[in-house]
Write an enzyme that holds these catalytic residues in place. Structure first.
Site, PDB file in Angstrom:
ATOM      1  N   GLU A 146      -1.506  27.036 -13.502  1.00  0.00           N
ATOM      2  CA  GLU A 146      -2.917  27.312 -13.160  1.00  0.00           C
ATOM      3  C   GLU A 146      -3.061  28.264 -11.974  1.00  0.00           C
ATOM      4  O   GLU A 146      -4.160  28.658 -11.627  1.00  0.00           O
ATOM      5  CB  GLU A 146      -3.644  26.001 -12.854  1.00  0.00           C
ATOM      6  N   LYS A 155       1.233   2.459  -7.205  1.00  0.00           N
ATOM      7  CA  LYS A 155       0.310   1.323  -7.205  1.00  0.00           C
ATOM      8  C   LYS A 155      -0.891   1.700  -8.063  1.00  0.00           C
ATOM      9  O   LYS A 155      -1.545   2.714  -7.796  1.00  0.00           O
ATOM     10  CB  LYS A 155      -0.117   1.019  -5.766  1.00  0.00           C
ATOM     11  N   ASP A 214       0.816  -1.226   0.000  1.00  0.00           N
ATOM     12  CA  ASP A 214       0.000   0.000   0.000  1.00  0.00           C
ATOM     13  C   ASP A 214       0.846   1.271   0.000  1.00  0.00           C
ATOM     14  O   ASP A 214       0.490   2.255  -0.650  1.00  0.00           O
ATOM     15  CB  ASP A 214      -0.938   0.027   1.213  1.00  0.00           C
TER      16      ASP A 214
HETATM   17  N1  LIG Z   1      -0.508  -6.401  -0.928  1.00  0.00           N
HETATM   18  C1  LIG Z   1      -0.181  -5.841   0.236  1.00  0.00           C
HETATM   19  O1  LIG Z   1       0.943  -5.934   0.676  1.00  0.00           O
HETATM   20  C2  LIG Z   1      -1.265  -5.091   0.961  1.00  0.00           C
HETATM   21  C3  LIG Z   1      -1.356  -5.516   2.403  1.00  0.00           C
HETATM   22  C4  LIG Z   1      -1.373  -4.374   3.393  1.00  0.00           C
HETATM   23  N2  LIG Z   1      -2.482  -3.515   3.208  1.00  0.00           N
HETATM   24  C5  LIG Z   1      -0.051  -3.634   3.331  1.00  0.00           C
HETATM   25  O2  LIG Z   1       0.158  -2.728   2.570  1.00  0.00           O
HETATM   26  O3  LIG Z   1       0.821  -4.012   4.068  1.00  0.00           O
END
Ligand SMILES: NC(=O)CC[C@H](N)C(=O)O
Length: 335
Positions: free
Chosen positions: A292, A171, A99
């Site tokens: 802008e 991501k 994340d």
């Molecule tokens: N795919 C992941 O690693 C997500 C798992 C968790 N939400 C984290 O970021 O650690």
């Protein structure tokens, strides 16, 4: 014995995430618990690692990466710098939840003082899943961290057979294994058949060439993000300023434009000494100085191509050196 001595020495620093996650059964790929498997077990699950590197593991912390904090980053960056200063460490792999992988990667890209490879890796499927992606990702990350080719390329994020630069990677999908991309400026290369294949490199400064030094820091300046949307109001901005933010990044609409009703509140925040950086919620493209908004007149800073979560990191580090908006703007064009 001799062959083993010739292999690179790669440290694996484990921090948690899905790569260390476990589900109830082999077909559970989303409803699982992350950050449960320790680093020794992660290494033991990939015996092939021994053929390509002398690996050692260290559990730095064990968290899901949505709970990553500035304190975790300072601890991790200091540990990486200590290890890379040792002649017997050739490269580092960090296992991490996906994340916030792009944020940790960019933080380290700006604060690691070494040209030795640092590779951040994670997984989208827990270790217990059919076709778990963790083992192959870890294998490729160790190969990359031990390779000559990865030296001096800044902190790298390697998953799904692809190598991306910390500054550019993001991501792009909540749950699929092909989530990490640099949609705007392109990935650096591939991992294939036991070696990296590099095709490009960022022109922005990183690692040993940055001006940031966190070795004596225990806290970072408070910097927060406000999000742009139609009918935006000042509540979040005012609350963040009241809570002591030294900097605010606006993840603005379009190329970082400022809603009419937000101009006065942002100017008031600036007058209180808060640094305002205009970024964009779009995810690709330049937020240009005096584009802008008239940054010269407002004394704001434009984020260039950094997304809001990475602009927050650069602004925190910038604020450890200066409060001068011209200097901070220069940094946004340097890193
Ligand atoms: N795919 C992941 O690693 C997500 C798992 C968790 N939400 C984290 O970021 O650690």
């Amino acid at each position: 014995q001799d062959a083993q001595a010739k292999l690179p020495n790669v440290m694996i620093l484990a921090t948690g995430g899905t790569i260390a996650g476990t589900g109830a059964d082999t077909t559970t790929t989303v409803g699982y618990t992350s950050a449960t498997v320790g680093v020794d077990k992660l290494i033991a699950a990939v015996p092939e690692l021994k053929k390509v590197a002398n690996v050692k593991g260290e559990q730095v912390f064990q968290i899901a990466s949505e709970s990553m904090t500035n304190d975790h980053w300072l601890k991790l960056a200091k540990r990486v710098n200590t290890l890379l200063a040792q002649p017997d460490v050739d490269g580092i792999v960090i296992t991490h939840g996906t994340d916030t992988i792009e944020e940790t990667a960019y933080f380290l890209d700006l604060t690691v003082k070494s040209r030795k490879p640092v590779v951040i890796v994670g997984a989208m499927r827990p270790s217990t899943a059919l076709s778990a992606d963790g083992p192959i990702n870890l294998y490729n990350a160790v190969l990359l961290a031990g390779s000559e080719d990865a030296k001096g390329k800044g902190v790298l994020v390697a998953l799904n057979d692809q190598i991306n630069a910390a500054r550019e990677v993001t991501k792009t999908n909540t749950s699929t294994t092909d989530t990490f991309k640099s949609p705007e400026l392109g990935m650096l290369g591939y991992m294939q058949d036991n070696r990296p294949h590099f095709y490009r490199q960022s022109t922005r400064k990183n690692t040993a060439d940055t001006e940031f030094d966190i070795s004596k820091l225990d806290v970072l300046p408070q910097v927060d993000i406000i999000y742009g949307y139609a009918n935006m109001n000042r509540a979040a901005l005012d609350a963040q300023v009241k809570a002591g933010a030294k900097g605010i990044v606006q993840a603005g609409v379009g190329d970082g434009s400022i809603a009419a009703q937000m101009k006065e509140p942002l100017m008031q925040a600036r007058k209180k000494g808060v640094i305002i950086v205009r970024s964009s919620r779009v995810g690709q493209g330049i937020v240009a100085r005096n584009g802008e908004a008239n940054d010269d007149a407002l004394d704001f800073v434009a984020s260039d191509t950094l997304n809001a979560q990475k602009a927050r990191i650069l602004l925190m580090l910038a604020l450890t050196k200066t409060n001068d908006t011209k200097e901070i703007q220069r940094m946004f064009y340097t890193y």
